[in-house]
Write a protein that holds these residues in place. Structure first.
Motif, PDB file in Angstrom:
ATOM      1  N   MET A   1       0.906  -1.180  -0.490  1.00 24.72           N
ATOM      2  CA  MET A   1       0.471   0.546   0.300  1.00 24.72           C
ATOM      3  C   MET A   1       0.417   0.884   0.111  1.00 24.72           C
ATOM      4  O   MET A   1       2.021   1.525   0.697  1.00 24.72           O
ATOM      5  N   THR A   2       0.912   2.406  -0.932  1.00 23.35           N
ATOM      6  CA  THR A   2       1.275   3.364  -1.220  1.00 23.35           C
ATOM      7  C   THR A   2       0.979   4.816   0.414  1.00 23.35           C
ATOM      8  O   THR A   2       0.053   4.515   0.805  1.00 23.35           O
ATOM      9  N   ALA A   3       2.225   5.225   0.272  1.00 25.91           N
ATOM     10  CA  ALA A   3       2.195   6.213   1.829  1.00 25.91           C
ATOM     11  C   ALA A   3       1.213   7.179   0.976  1.00 25.91           C
ATOM     12  O   ALA A   3       1.147   7.262   0.746  1.00 25.91           O
ATOM     13  N   LEU A   4       0.820   8.208   2.806  1.00 23.87           N
ATOM     14  CA  LEU A   4      -0.057   8.862   2.448  1.00 23.87           C
ATOM     15  C   LEU A   4       1.008  10.095   2.044  1.00 23.87           C
ATOM     16  O   LEU A   4       1.586   9.630   3.615  1.00 23.87           O
ATOM     17  N   ILE A   5      -0.180  11.304   1.730  1.00 22.67           N
ATOM     18  CA  ILE A   5       0.952  12.163   2.281  1.00 22.67           C
ATOM     19  C   ILE A   5      -0.360  13.279   2.505  1.00 22.67           C
ATOM     20  O   ILE A   5      -1.565  13.185   1.816  1.00 22.67           O
ATOM     21  N   TYR A  64      -2.203  12.034  -6.898  1.00 21.52           N
ATOM     22  CA  TYR A  64      -3.403  12.983  -6.297  1.00 21.52           C
ATOM     23  C   TYR A  64      -4.801  12.423  -7.616  1.00 21.52           C
ATOM     24  O   TYR A  64      -3.966  12.847  -9.175  1.00 21.52           O
ATOM     25  N   CYS A  65      -6.066  12.219  -7.440  1.00 23.76           N
ATOM     26  CA  CYS A  65      -7.441  12.247  -8.417  1.00 23.76           C
ATOM     27  C   CYS A  65      -7.687  13.234  -7.640  1.00 23.76           C
ATOM     28  O   CYS A  65      -7.331  14.337  -7.245  1.00 23.76           O
ATOM     29  N   SER A  66      -8.898  12.988  -8.093  1.00 25.98           N
ATOM     30  CA  SER A  66     -10.259  13.874  -7.920  1.00 25.98           C
ATOM     31  C   SER A  66     -10.336  14.031  -5.896  1.00 25.98           C
ATOM     32  O   SER A  66     -10.747  15.054  -5.240  1.00 25.98           O
ATOM     33  N   ASN A  67     -10.786  12.683  -5.552  1.00 24.87           N
ATOM     34  CA  ASN A  67     -10.964  12.775  -4.273  1.00 24.87           C
ATOM     35  C   ASN A  67     -10.776  11.404  -3.362  1.00 24.87           C
ATOM     36  O   ASN A  67     -10.481  10.173  -4.498  1.00 24.87           O
ATOM     37  N   PRO A  68     -11.116  10.803  -1.815  1.00 26.34           N
ATOM     38  CA  PRO A  68     -10.759   9.537  -1.950  1.00 26.34           C
ATOM     39  C   PRO A  68     -11.962   8.707  -2.595  1.00 26.34           C
ATOM     40  O   PRO A  68     -11.403   7.525  -2.571  1.00 26.34           O
ATOM     41  N   ALA A  69     -12.957   8.691  -3.315  1.00 27.54           N
ATOM     42  CA  ALA A  69     -13.273   7.925  -4.151  1.00 27.54           C
ATOM     43  C   ALA A  69     -12.407   7.658  -5.377  1.00 27.54           C
ATOM     44  O   ALA A  69     -13.043   6.448  -6.144  1.00 27.54           O
ATOM     45  N   ASP A  87      10.427   6.486  -3.737  1.00 23.57           N
ATOM     46  CA  ASP A  87       9.548   7.292  -3.257  1.00 23.57           C
ATOM     47  C   ASP A  87       7.794   8.040  -3.486  1.00 23.57           C
ATOM     48  O   ASP A  87       7.979   9.303  -4.114  1.00 23.57           O
ATOM     49  N   VAL A  88       7.318   7.290  -3.365  1.00 21.90           N
ATOM     50  CA  VAL A  88       6.033   7.791  -4.434  1.00 21.90           C
ATOM     51  C   VAL A  88       4.782   7.803  -2.811  1.00 21.90           C
ATOM     52  O   VAL A  88       4.869   6.565  -2.059  1.00 21.90           O
ATOM     53  N   ARG A  89       4.057   8.864  -3.116  1.00 23.29           N
ATOM     54  CA  ARG A  89       2.888   9.014  -1.841  1.00 23.29           C
ATOM     55  C   ARG A  89       1.729   9.119  -2.646  1.00 23.29           C
ATOM     56  O   ARG A  89       1.189   9.499  -3.564  1.00 23.29           O
ATOM     57  N   LYS A  90       0.453   9.345  -1.494  1.00 19.65           N
ATOM     58  CA  LYS A  90      -0.725   9.690  -2.494  1.00 19.65           C
ATOM     59  C   LYS A  90      -1.230  10.464  -1.079  1.00 19.65           C
ATOM     60  O   LYS A  90      -1.051  10.441  -0.482  1.00 19.65           O
ATOM     61  N   TYR A  91      -1.833  11.229  -2.289  1.00 20.41           N
ATOM     62  CA  TYR A  91      -2.884  12.827  -1.540  1.00 20.41           C
ATOM     63  C   TYR A  91      -3.927  12.099  -1.804  1.00 20.41           C
ATOM     64  O   TYR A  91      -4.722  12.322  -2.782  1.00 20.41           O
ATOM     65  N   ARG A  92      -4.816  10.978  -0.999  1.00 21.91           N
ATOM     66  CA  ARG A  92      -5.949  10.621  -0.951  1.00 21.91           C
ATOM     67  C   ARG A  92      -7.126  11.433  -1.148  1.00 21.91           C
ATOM     68  O   ARG A  92      -7.852  10.775  -2.006  1.00 21.91           O
ATOM     69  N   GLU A  93      -6.578  12.393  -0.730  1.00 19.69           N
ATOM     70  CA  GLU A  93      -7.836  13.671  -0.330  1.00 19.69           C
ATOM     71  C   GLU A  93      -8.224  14.055  -1.542  1.00 19.69           C
ATOM     72  O   GLU A  93      -9.463  14.629  -2.079  1.00 19.69           O
TER      73      GLU A  93
END
Length: 108
Positions: A1-5, A64-69, A87-93
């Protein structure tokens, strides 16, 4: 699972020029608005475009994309990791959260 930021961490990293931001929506969504300096890379194009678009496999990258969904950011982040990016993270929101917080965006 990708780490979040978090949004605040991402905003600070963008301000410092310490991160490459990847918009995983692409197309018209990217053209209408994207995070400052973001590069467009959709899931279907990761294998072919990532080596040229993101030559440094050790650079800090945030998807990132549009939102958590929206699944795109996770799909692109997972594929980048599988291709050897370290060093890849995801901006979930996503951009929805960014805009609601009143932070700046760019247009293509």
């Amino acid at each position: 699972m990708t780490a979040l930021i978090t949004r605040d961490e991402l905003a600070a990293a963008i301000e410092a020029g310490a991160v490459t931001v990847v918009d995983t929506l692409g197309g018209e969504y990217y053209a209408q608005q994207h995070l400052p300096g973001a590069l467009a890379l959709v899931p279907a194009d990761v294998d072919t475009r990532a080596p040229g678009l993101l030559p440094d496999r050790d650079a800090a990258i945030v998807t990132y994309c549009s939102n958590p969904a929206c699944p795109n950011s996770g799909q692109v982040a997972d594929r980048l990791s599988a291709l050897g990016y370290t060093d890849v993270r995801k901006y979930r929101e996503g951009i929805q959260d960014w805009v609601e917080a009143g932070l700046p965006t760019e247009t293509a």
